[in-house]
Design a protein around this motif. Sequence first.
Motif, PDB file in Angstrom:
ATOM      1  N   LEU B 225       0.280  -3.131  -9.384  1.00 15.67           N
ATOM      2  CA  LEU B 225       1.504  -2.422  -9.776  1.00 15.67           C
ATOM      3  C   LEU B 225       1.754  -2.557 -11.275  1.00 15.67           C
ATOM      4  CD1 LEU B 225       3.481  -0.820  -8.075  1.00 15.67           C
ATOM      5  CD2 LEU B 225       4.980  -2.800  -8.048  1.00 15.67           C
ATOM      6  N   ALA B 228      -0.679  -0.607 -13.311  1.00 19.10           N
ATOM      7  CA  ALA B 228      -0.420   0.828 -13.235  1.00 19.10           C
ATOM      8  C   ALA B 228       0.794   1.207 -14.073  1.00 19.10           C
ATOM      9  CB  ALA B 228      -0.205   1.246 -11.782  1.00 19.10           C
ATOM     10  N   LYS B 326      -5.858   0.289  -4.074  1.00 19.27           N
ATOM     11  CA  LYS B 326      -4.670   1.020  -4.526  1.00 19.27           C
ATOM     12  C   LYS B 326      -4.833   1.549  -5.940  1.00 19.27           C
ATOM     13  CE  LYS B 326      -1.207  -2.021  -2.449  1.00 19.27           C
ATOM     14  NZ  LYS B 326       0.004  -2.760  -2.823  1.00 19.27           N
ATOM     15  N   THR B 327      -5.552   0.748  -6.765  1.00 20.53           N
ATOM     16  CA  THR B 327      -5.583   1.110  -8.181  1.00 20.53           C
ATOM     17  C   THR B 327      -6.246   2.461  -8.409  1.00 20.53           C
ATOM     18  OG1 THR B 327      -7.687  -0.011  -8.554  1.00 20.53           O
ATOM     19  CG2 THR B 327      -5.681  -1.310  -8.874  1.00 20.53           C
ATOM     20  N   PHE B 330      -3.472   4.836  -7.926  1.00 25.00           N
ATOM     21  CA  PHE B 330      -2.542   4.728  -9.056  1.00 25.00           C
ATOM     22  C   PHE B 330      -3.129   5.377 -10.310  1.00 25.00           C
ATOM     23  CE2 PHE B 330      -0.490   0.523  -7.370  1.00 25.00           C
ATOM     24  CZ  PHE B 330       0.103   1.254  -6.358  1.00 25.00           C
ATOM     25  N   ILE B 367       4.015   6.131  -8.679  1.00 19.99           N
ATOM     26  CA  ILE B 367       3.353   4.850  -8.391  1.00 19.99           C
ATOM     27  C   ILE B 367       4.139   4.061  -7.345  1.00 19.99           C
ATOM     28  CG2 ILE B 367       2.846   2.587  -9.387  1.00 19.99           C
ATOM     29  CD1 ILE B 367       2.174   4.111 -11.960  1.00 19.99           C
ATOM     30  N   ASP B 371       2.896   3.103  -3.672  1.00 19.10           N
ATOM     31  CA  ASP B 371       2.821   1.700  -3.276  1.00 19.10           C
ATOM     32  C   ASP B 371       3.527   1.488  -1.935  1.00 19.10           C
ATOM     33  OD1 ASP B 371       1.825  -0.847  -3.938  1.00 19.10           O
ATOM     34  OD2 ASP B 371       3.878  -1.511  -4.357  1.00 19.10           O
TER      35      ASP B 371
END
Lengths: 258, 383
Positions: B225, B228, B326-327, B330, B367, B371
């Motif tokens: 997070l 990002a 996740k990245t 993102f 983002i 998430d």
Amino acid sequence: MADEPIIEVKDLVAGYEDTVILQDINFEVRRGEVFAVLGGSGSGKTTLLKNMIGLQKPLRGVILIDGTDVVAAEGEERLRVLKKIGVAYQSGALFGSMSVLTNVALPLEEFTDLPRRAIDMIAQMKLKAVGLQGAAYKMPSELSGGMRKRAAIARALAMDPKILFLDEPSAGLDPITSAQLDELILQLSRDLQITFVIVTHELPSILTVADRVIMVDKDARTVIATGTPQELRDQSANPVVRRFFNRQLGRDVRIDNG
Amino acid sequence: MEDTDKAAFDFRPGDHGQARLILKGRLDRDTTASIWRDSTQVVRQARIPRLVVQAGEVVYCDGAGVALLAEYKHIQREHGGQIEIQGLRPQFEQLMAVLEIDHLVAPPKPAGTITSFIRHAGFVLNLGQWTAGFVRSMGTETSFTGEVFAKLLKALTHPRGLRWKETLIIAEKAGANAVAITGLLGFLIGTILAFQTVAAMRQFGAEVFVADLVVIVLFRELGPLITAVLLTSRTGSAFAAELGTMKVNEEIDALTTMGLDPVQFLVLPRIIAVIGVIPLLTMFNMLMGLVGCGLVMVSWDIPGAIFMDRIRYAATLTDLFGGLAKTFVFGTLVAGIGCLRGLQTGVGPTAVGDSTTRAVVSGLIAIIVADGVFAVVYYFLGI
């Protein structure tokens, strides 16, 4: 009165740090005349303009505007000189986020105590003088090139300047719009007795509007000719001046000669 | 003797519905302001059928003076009265002839009868406009996303068509140049997290578990997070500004007329570059976070070996790769939104600034939303 100088440039050396662009510059602009600074690209005419309006400090020399040394003036005195001059930049330099009217009204709002209605009225009067009253509430991005130049002139006129500096007023304009702009300059000079200093390389409009001309040259780095535009066109012995006039006016000269 | 550096007026009502207004001194932009309000008010209130303005003692008059005289005329005309200006010097009369206007052009009304009706119910109008705008922008974003994915797949299957040199330069700017700030942020977050929790945990004699907490939080949530968010503000905004400036300078139009596709030429290299660097930056961020946490633990007298042991025990590869997965999403969002906002740039000097702001705001929102979606999906997948 008419022959009294309003701008005096004495022994001016202009440039950037150790690069001299212009040297030995001496001339006077008389009150009420339309004065043109002529020169090819890179000849330093814009540098000369920037020196005259105080945007750039000369390396040496004195520039007097209405008796005040622009170079030495600071603070209040400098502001007083700046209020006597108006500048219309080549691109117009109108503030894109404001309407045309707000652009013209801005100096009045900042420098006077006039009420809102008076400011609107003066701004619209100046717009009328350049034929743009109807476009008062348009944004600069909605204007054509010629209209932008005229709006810039209206903004320069906002504070009733004694001297109006125009940087390449007809650059990028079609011949008809350019002729209209020449007419406007003549009208403002005649009716409002404003002194004009026009920096340009466009000959046709100079021949129409200018009373006197100086020509600066890249290689000589100084003034190579002074006189009326007609004198420069017809009588100059300087090969650079002759080439400049003949090349640009090639067709016109032939038509003139019948 | 009157002071000729100032403006003065004298209003003298007379017989037969006539009045005289005597003006004296300078009427310039500074002095006119001093008499504008009072003199126009007197004339307006008097409603004189015939007003004679005696301007013989006006020694100077510029645009402001002309505006004042024109204002008297307007006032007289409003109530059907007459006006005569006497004794104005010829040069000022000429100025008046050049400048005077019949009427003020009014600002355009945001008209349309329906709109003016609804203006009273501004909330409804705003809601409607906002909804319409939102739906429209969702449409644009969906079609942009589709276009980007189609072209991305094509670029990955035909990698020769992509501008790799440009992509590497962008990757260097977005990735290598951001290592220090990402590491610093990670380190500080790790330190702060550990520091805030260790004191509370100690009350239960559970301070060794701080390592468990920090490593899980960093791997699964905060690492991806924070990286990002950093990329949105650092790189997404830069993309929007770059492409926005190109749009304003007609460079995008130039590309199009050359037959080059702006998405292929400008957007894909940026998205691929960001997708390439964001997992690396995230891992670096996580590592520095653990270093920060370790330092705090050691300073609280917990041996480094125990700290290392706890990390190995608490975190699994699933946590690490769940976070890193996740990245990619993102990164695509950050770069894609930055580029989209840049390409949507309007006209005018504030346009680029507006696009940049919008790129950062919508990037951040995207983002956080993504998430949230990941949290739900991971929960049901048991990750």
